[in-house]
Design an enzyme around this catalytic site. Structure first.
Site, PDB file in Angstrom:
ATOM      1  N   SER A   1     -11.061  -0.808  -1.079  1.00  0.00           N
ATOM      2  CA  SER A   1      -9.798  -0.757  -0.332  1.00  0.00           C
ATOM      3  C   SER A   1     -10.012  -1.087   1.128  1.00  0.00           C
ATOM      4  O   SER A   1      -9.125  -1.625   1.798  1.00  0.00           O
ATOM      5  CB  SER A   1      -9.183   0.642  -0.424  1.00  0.00           C
TER       6      SER A   1
ATOM      7  N   HIS B   1      -3.749   5.951   3.490  1.00  0.00           N
ATOM      8  CA  HIS B   1      -4.423   4.752   2.981  1.00  0.00           C
ATOM      9  C   HIS B   1      -3.789   3.479   3.529  1.00  0.00           C
ATOM     10  O   HIS B   1      -4.481   2.558   3.991  1.00  0.00           O
ATOM     11  CB  HIS B   1      -4.379   4.781   1.455  1.00  0.00           C
TER      12      HIS B   1
ATOM     13  N   ASP C   1       0.840  -1.189   0.000  1.00  0.00           N
ATOM     14  CA  ASP C   1       0.000   0.000   0.000  1.00  0.00           C
ATOM     15  C   ASP C   1       0.880   1.245   0.000  1.00  0.00           C
ATOM     16  O   ASP C   1       1.954   1.248  -0.612  1.00  0.00           O
ATOM     17  CB  ASP C   1      -0.940  -0.040   1.218  1.00  0.00           C
TER      18      ASP C   1
END
Length: 760
Positions: A542, A214, A138
């Protein structure tokens, strides 16, 4: 040896080629043709490129686990020379992938002990997960987050070969017994961002640190430690925790401001496999492509072969059909659904009508006095969408602005309204998003509403000579019904790469998810957002992907000898398709029930997955037979499988004959489709199962045998399903859905069936 020396000759020819614009390519080599004069494949690739390249830094990566070959920056002429070599299988342009952007443990039943599971309690299984390592590819990690506290954690498993890399803003000492790995891969990104590349982006600090948020969010969702009193600016207050609170976390930073490059992703997967992860979680992807051109699919195949479970997000391109990413059958493809938690907000019009929506706005509010309400009445769609620079300050100053959802980020629309002098925003869905409501931490008072309410409000503005509105906010509510609901943004089938494999595989929580956050960026991600928070609420596949990755870690702890395919089967066949109102799962994109093209096998049920009764297992050789049935060349199959002596002497009669836990039946020029499946007993000895089939008017389904008797644990029994399209049914271009369920008193092993007619 004959296949090697032509490469060296071609490389020498390149010395006369003038320096040209270069970009990154991934080069697939014939692994077994390395000359004996080179001790390792790395030496071979390095020497070859040193002869070929005009600059010493052309070699970016050499791959040894996930792929046979290397990544390098090459000119067009150098690419053509490489393609002529007998040692080169293929040369592929680097691909840019994108990110697919705590109440979930309670919603999934992981906060309570529901009794013994195969003789063990859920708390025991969670404790056993201390030996399971979840690798997250990520945007990196924020190691200071309380979600990565190692309080009470035992020593790191001795088999772990990973480590923590340093950077200008990251010390290896920030890792601990919880966060046991932190690496970064930036060479593909750097090549594209350099003067020679096609991206013109500011230089980023190269380190494992997450400056996007994220990666920290996904890693903590999968395996974050328990953190009390967590919230986003007061919303969703409570204890935040990952799915597998005792599992270890290893972060591989492969994504940067412009996205995630295939060369970096492959390098991250290559290293994660070597480091010894048990689960790989990738909340990123691109469009559909043949498996031999899909970087993630190639890396995931080796991971699967090494016993690593790979979970990937399905994509956020719904509700458009055939919009899936990461569809390889050895990957768990995860869609998104809602929770039973909401963040209600209200818009009251001047005509006294009150409309409900959602919001995470946490400021002072706009008071109780109605103000003017505006919506572009002309044909300027840019103004309707509140795109940057589209609003005229003299028209919106001091007013609430209606902005259509779509194109630019939802939170950016609010910033555009604020910068133009507006005091509030109603974010109104269009037909594409339907009734799906996603809450955001807006910079000004803002309420998101569904399409139907949005249309009513738009009509009110058009018909009233002096429209007004006032917005209010009510915090957090629980036990929302119905839930779960399939998110409108969640990508949909059918699977265009292989129509005979049903995708997505299942859904998990992916809307308004609270998890840890990077403190270098505000909750909206906008540069103008100076707020800081330890936790943030985000939505996307996600977010659903790491939920499944974390549950897979619990499965690995409970059943360490199970293959990734067996784990995948357990998750799929125990998923549920009935919501908390005892109705079929609904689709937020419309008023109709959802279908397996949206929810796959259904919504994950962690407790039932721990004890599935039966599993559909798939060996590496069976996956190879599947690939050989796709009419790929031997070289294409070798690119995925990485074995030198593939002959495709064995292939499936139909790709749908793979021992997959779901069915996709395609009637093309045939009225009869026949699939064979094999079930393995992982429940009790002496178990008997009987089959139940959904009956449809257009298809006759026969299962033989209709009863399976497993005498021992580990027994394998086969059955054949014959699907016959009935004559006279004009269904070309249509689709239907059903299920095949093997059941006894203890277990229900359910497989969805998707039927499609392309030509009859």
């Amino acid at each position: 040896m004959a296949g090697i020396w032509p490469l060296a000759a071609l490389l020498l020819l390149s010395l006369s080629i003038s320096t040209a614009a270069k970009q990154t390519y991934i080069v697939h080599m014939k692994h077994n043709t390395k000359p004996d004069s080179f001790p390792t494949h790395h030496d071979w690739y390095t020497a070859s490129l040193q002869s070929l390249a005009s600059t010493p830094d052309s070699l970016l990566y050499t791959y040894s686990n996930a792929f046979d070959g290397f990544a390098a920056s090459l000119s067009d002429e150098e690419v053509e020379l490489l393609k002529q070599s007998q040692s080169v299988v293929g040369v592929y342009e680097d691909t840019l992938y994108s990110l697919h952007t705590t109440r979930t443990p309670a919603f999934l039943g992981l906060n309570t002990d529901l009794g013994p599971l195969d003789g063990r309690h859920a708390s025991d299984i969670n404790q056993a997960s201390k030996d399971v390592i979840v690798g997250v590819l990520d945007t990196g990690i924020w190691p200071e987050s309380k979600s990565f506290s190692d309080s009470g954690m035992p020593e790191i498993p001795t088999r772990w070969k990973g480590g923590c890399e340093s950077g200008p803003d990251f010390s290896p000492k920030l890792c601990n017994k919880k966060l046991i790995g932190a690496r970064y891969f930036s060479k593909g990104y750097n090549m594209a961002s350099s003067g020679r590349g096609y991206l013109k982006k500011p230089k980023e600090i190269e380190s494992p640190r997450d400056r996007d948020g994220h990666g920290t969010h996904t890693a903590s969702t999968a395996a974050g430690s328990q953190v009390a009193n967590a919230s986003l600016l007061g919303y969703a207050s409570g204890t935040a925790r990952g799915m597998a609170t005792h599992a270890r976390v290893a972060s591989y930073k492969v994504c940067w401001t412009s996205g995630c490059f295939g060369s970096d992703i492959l390098a991250g997967m290559d290293r994660a496999i070597a480091d010894g992860v048990d689960v790989l979680s990738l909340s990123l992807g691109g469009g559909s492509a043949p498996y031999y051109r899909d970087t993630i699919a190639i890396g995931a195949f080796t991971a699967m072969e090494r016993g690593i479970f790979v979970s990937c997000s399905a994509g956020n391109s719904g509700p458009s059909i055939a919009s899936l990413a990461n569809v390889a059958p050895w990957i768990m493809t995860v869609g998104a659904g809602t929770l039973d938690r909401d963040f209600p907000a209200y818009a009251v019009m001047g005509n006294k009508k009150r409309f409900a929506g959602v919001s995470l706005y946490s400021g002072a509010g706009m008071g109780g006095k109605p103000v003017g309400l505006v919506y572009n009445k002309g044909g300027n769609s840019t103004s309707n969408l509140c795109m940057p620079g589209s609003l005229e300050p003299k028209l919106v100053r001091g007013k609430v602005v209606i902005c259509d959802r779509g194109i630019n980020p939802r939170v950016e629309k609010g910033a555009v309204v604020r910068d133009a002098g507006g005091v509030g925003m109603i974010l109104a869905n269009t037909a594409e998003s339907g009734e799906e409501l996603v809450a955001d931490s807006h910079l000004l008072p803002a309420v998101a509403v569904g399409r139907k309410i949005g249309d009513v409000i738009r009509e009110y503005v058009k018909s009233d000579p002096n429209p007004t509105a006032v917005l209010s906010f009510e915090g957090t509510v629980l036990n929302v019904r119905p839930s779960p609901v399939v998110a409108a943004f969640s990508s949909r089938g059918p699977n265009l790469v292989t129509r005979e494999i049903l995708k997505p595989d299942l859904i998990g929580p992916g809307v308004n998810i609270l998890a840890a956050w990077s403190e270098t960026i505000g909750p909206t991600g906008l540069e103008t957002d100076t707020r800081k928070t330890e936790f943030n609420i985000m939505s996307g596949t996600s977010m659903s992907c790491p939920h499944i990755s974390g549950v897979a870690a619990l499965l690995k702890a409970a059943h360490p000898t199970w293959s990734p395919s067996a784990m995948k089967s357990a998750l799929m066949t125990t998923a549920y398709v009935i919501d908390n109102t005892n109705s079929s799962l609904q689709d937020a994109a419309g008023s109709a029930p959802s279908s397996p093209w949206a929810h796959g096998s259904g919504h994950v049920d962690p407790h039932k997955a721990l004890s599935p009764g039966l599993v559909y297992d798939i060996s590496t050789d069976e996956y190879i037979a599947f690939l050989c049935s796709l009419d790929y060349t031997i070289e294409h199959v070798q690119a995925i499988v990485k074995r030198p002596n593939i002959t495709c002497s064995r292939k499936l009669s139909n790709p749908g004959d793979l021992n997959y836990p779901s069915f996709s039946v395609v009637f093309a020029n045939n009225r009869v489709v026949r699939y064979t499946r094999e079930l393995t007993n992982v429940g009790a000895a002496g178990s008997t199962y009987e089959v139940d089939v959904t009956r449809l008017p257009a298809v006759q389904v026969t299962v033989n045998p209709s009863k399976l008797v497993f005498k021992n644990v580990g027994d394998k029994l086969r059955y054949t399903v014959t699907f016959v399209a009935k004559k006279g049914a004009s269904l070309t271009g249509r689709s239907e859905f059903g299920a095949i369920v093997w059941r006894n008193a203890q277990h229900q092993v359910r497989s969805p069936v998707a039927y499609s007619w392309t030509q009859l």
